[in-house]
Enzyme design. Sequence first.
Site, PDB file in Angstrom:
ATOM      1  N   ASP A  28      46.385  51.907  38.606  1.00 15.51           N
ATOM      2  CA  ASP A  28      46.222  50.941  39.697  1.00 15.51           C
ATOM      3  C   ASP A  28      47.264  49.826  39.599  1.00 15.51           C
ATOM      4  O   ASP A  28      47.742  49.509  38.507  1.00 15.51           O
ATOM      5  CB  ASP A  28      44.800  50.359  39.640  1.00 15.51           C
ATOM      6  CG  ASP A  28      44.396  49.709  40.954  1.00 15.51           C
ATOM      7  OD1 ASP A  28      45.053  49.980  41.980  1.00 15.51           O
ATOM      8  OD2 ASP A  28      43.422  48.929  40.946  1.00 15.51           O
ATOM      9  N   HIS A  45      54.860  52.405  44.451  1.00 15.54           N
ATOM     10  CA  HIS A  45      54.445  53.788  44.161  1.00 15.54           C
ATOM     11  C   HIS A  45      55.586  54.562  43.493  1.00 15.54           C
ATOM     12  O   HIS A  45      55.378  55.332  42.562  1.00 15.54           O
ATOM     13  CB  HIS A  45      54.000  54.499  45.440  1.00 15.54           C
ATOM     14  CG  HIS A  45      52.787  53.879  46.071  1.00 15.54           C
ATOM     15  ND1 HIS A  45      51.665  53.542  45.349  1.00 15.54           N
ATOM     16  CD2 HIS A  45      52.518  53.522  47.357  1.00 15.54           C
ATOM     17  CE1 HIS A  45      50.765  53.010  46.166  1.00 15.54           C
ATOM     18  NE2 HIS A  45      51.249  52.987  47.389  1.00 15.54           N
ATOM     19  N   LEU A 139      49.934  70.176  26.342  1.00 17.58           N
ATOM     20  CA  LEU A 139      49.126  69.231  27.125  1.00 17.58           C
ATOM     21  C   LEU A 139      48.670  69.824  28.459  1.00 17.58           C
ATOM     22  O   LEU A 139      49.440  70.491  29.143  1.00 17.58           O
ATOM     23  CB  LEU A 139      49.979  67.977  27.406  1.00 17.58           C
ATOM     24  CG  LEU A 139      49.339  66.909  28.288  1.00 17.58           C
ATOM     25  CD1 LEU A 139      48.216  66.189  27.545  1.00 17.58           C
ATOM     26  CD2 LEU A 139      50.373  65.906  28.780  1.00 17.58           C
ATOM     27  N   ARG A 197      42.257  51.824  32.586  1.00 13.30           N
ATOM     28  CA  ARG A 197      42.532  51.339  33.950  1.00 13.30           C
ATOM     29  C   ARG A 197      43.545  50.211  33.858  1.00 13.30           C
ATOM     30  O   ARG A 197      43.374  49.281  33.067  1.00 13.30           O
ATOM     31  CB  ARG A 197      41.268  50.850  34.656  1.00 13.30           C
ATOM     32  CG  ARG A 197      41.586  50.414  36.092  1.00 13.30           C
ATOM     33  CD  ARG A 197      40.393  50.178  36.970  1.00 13.30           C
ATOM     34  NE  ARG A 197      40.857  49.907  38.341  1.00 13.30           N
ATOM     35  CZ  ARG A 197      40.256  50.304  39.443  1.00 13.30           C
ATOM     36  NH1 ARG A 197      39.145  50.984  39.392  1.00 13.30           N
ATOM     37  NH2 ARG A 197      40.767  50.003  40.633  1.00 13.30           N
TER      38      ARG A 197
HETATM   39  C1  IPE Z   1      41.734  53.729  42.505  1.00 14.58           C
HETATM   40  O1  IPE Z   1      42.505  52.683  42.910  1.00 14.58           O
HETATM   41  C2  IPE Z   1      42.305  55.025  43.012  1.00 14.58           C
HETATM   42  C3  IPE Z   1      43.542  55.468  42.406  1.00 14.58           C
HETATM   43  C4  IPE Z   1      44.129  54.901  41.406  1.00 14.58           C
HETATM   44  C5  IPE Z   1      44.114  56.640  43.001  1.00 14.58           C
HETATM   45  P1  IPE Z   1      42.177  51.902  44.281  1.00 14.58           P
HETATM   46  O2  IPE Z   1      43.190  50.832  44.396  1.00 14.58           O
HETATM   47  O3  IPE Z   1      42.071  52.855  45.419  1.00 14.58           O
HETATM   48  O4  IPE Z   1      40.726  51.326  43.979  1.00 14.58           O
HETATM   49  P2  IPE Z   1      40.007  50.024  44.545  1.00 14.58           P
HETATM   50  O5  IPE Z   1      40.132  50.078  46.042  1.00 14.58           O
HETATM   51  O6  IPE Z   1      40.700  48.848  43.986  1.00 14.58           O
HETATM   52  O7  IPE Z   1      38.591  50.126  44.056  1.00 14.58           O
HETATM   53  C1  IPE Z   2      47.422  52.596  42.829  1.00 13.28           C
HETATM   54  O1  IPE Z   2      48.050  51.429  43.267  1.00 13.28           O
HETATM   55  C2  IPE Z   2      47.969  53.823  43.504  1.00 13.28           C
HETATM   56  C3  IPE Z   2      47.077  54.430  44.491  1.00 13.28           C
HETATM   57  C4  IPE Z   2      45.840  54.094  44.748  1.00 13.28           C
HETATM   58  C5  IPE Z   2      47.633  55.532  45.260  1.00 13.28           C
HETATM   59  P1  IPE Z   2      47.541  50.637  44.540  1.00 13.28           P
HETATM   60  O2  IPE Z   2      48.268  51.137  45.727  1.00 13.28           O
HETATM   61  O3  IPE Z   2      46.050  50.703  44.642  1.00 13.28           O
HETATM   62  O4  IPE Z   2      48.009  49.154  44.186  1.00 13.28           O
HETATM   63  P2  IPE Z   2      47.223  47.800  44.403  1.00 13.28           P
HETATM   64  O5  IPE Z   2      45.851  47.961  43.834  1.00 13.28           O
HETATM   65  O6  IPE Z   2      47.198  47.555  45.875  1.00 13.28           O
HETATM   66  O7  IPE Z   2      48.020  46.782  43.667  1.00 13.28           O
HETATM   67 MG    MG Z   3      44.555  49.521  43.936  1.00 10.78          MG
END
Ligand code: IPE
Ligand code: IPE
Ligand code: MG
Length: 250
Positions: A28, A45, A139, A197
């Site tokens: 995340d 990303h 792995l 996380r």
């Molecule tokens: C969790 O992250 C999903 C992935 C890492 C793919 P999100 O950014 O979607 O989760 P929330 O919305 O903060 O709970």
């Molecule tokens: C995690 O990063 C990647 C995916 C959920 C695809 P985010 O896109 O959720 O990044 P934040 O949480 O907005 O910083």
């Molecule tokens: Mg996120």
Amino acid sequence: MKTRTPEAHLLPQVDLTRLPQHIAIIMDGNGRWAKKRRLPRIAGHRAGIRAVRQVVEACARMGVRCLTLYAFSVENWKRPHTEVKLLMDLLREYLKKEIAELNKNNIRFGAIGRISNLPPLVQKDLYTTIEKTQDNTGLRLTLALNYGGRAELIDAVRDLVTHLHRDGALDVNAITEDELSRHLYTRDLPDPDLLIRTSGEMRLSNFLLWQVAYCEIWVTDTLWPDFKEQDLFQAVADFQKRERRYGGLG
Ligand code: IPE
Ligand code: IPE
Ligand code: MG
């Protein structure tokens, strides 16, 4: 003088004979990483993929058996269409570029989630990568895509009930924890021992709900694109200091 690799000061803290068998990661913070730099979210990303490469390679080298990465949740479709489309394009780019590297490192690739609802070209690239790495014995790298823990449980229950019905009347006592586990997407993976996380959020966001029953959770404020192998070694070293009790007295 011998060159010191960046992780040299941390790796000695890791006991390679007591590694977690299965590490799961909620990657995340890509958006926040980009925002800090006034870049579009997609740049976050893209930078996140560099972190994926590092962590996959570090796990393979350490000798971790399974690594599962949460890449796209069933809830992530709520994001703007352009971000979803770019994420799917990035995934395809990653898969195409990575096959040779996966094979070089003896990594077997897999995917969990409602894969049949992903765009057809993404599915095609996923199946190609699965097929081309299927004989690797190192792995096991699994990407969770269009994944939701609740969706997985619903799919497992539907599958299990259909299976039990095949032989006529349904015996509810045949529904056991082991039997349900055999119908999850993760049926051939051990439950994760360590869940990481990034970006500080203290929530599961619908990831591996059944499987994390007794998993150790490790959260870092580091944003996913900044996550390096040193952070992984730190997580494993901290994991090795935990006392796991499974409800008993240790
Ligand atoms: C969790 O992250 C999903 C992935 C890492 C793919 P999100 O950014 O979607 O989760 P929330 O919305 O903060 O709970
Ligand atoms: C995690 O990063 C990647 C995916 C959920 C695809 P985010 O896109 O959720 O990044 P934040 O949480 O907005 O910083
Ligand atoms: Mg996120």
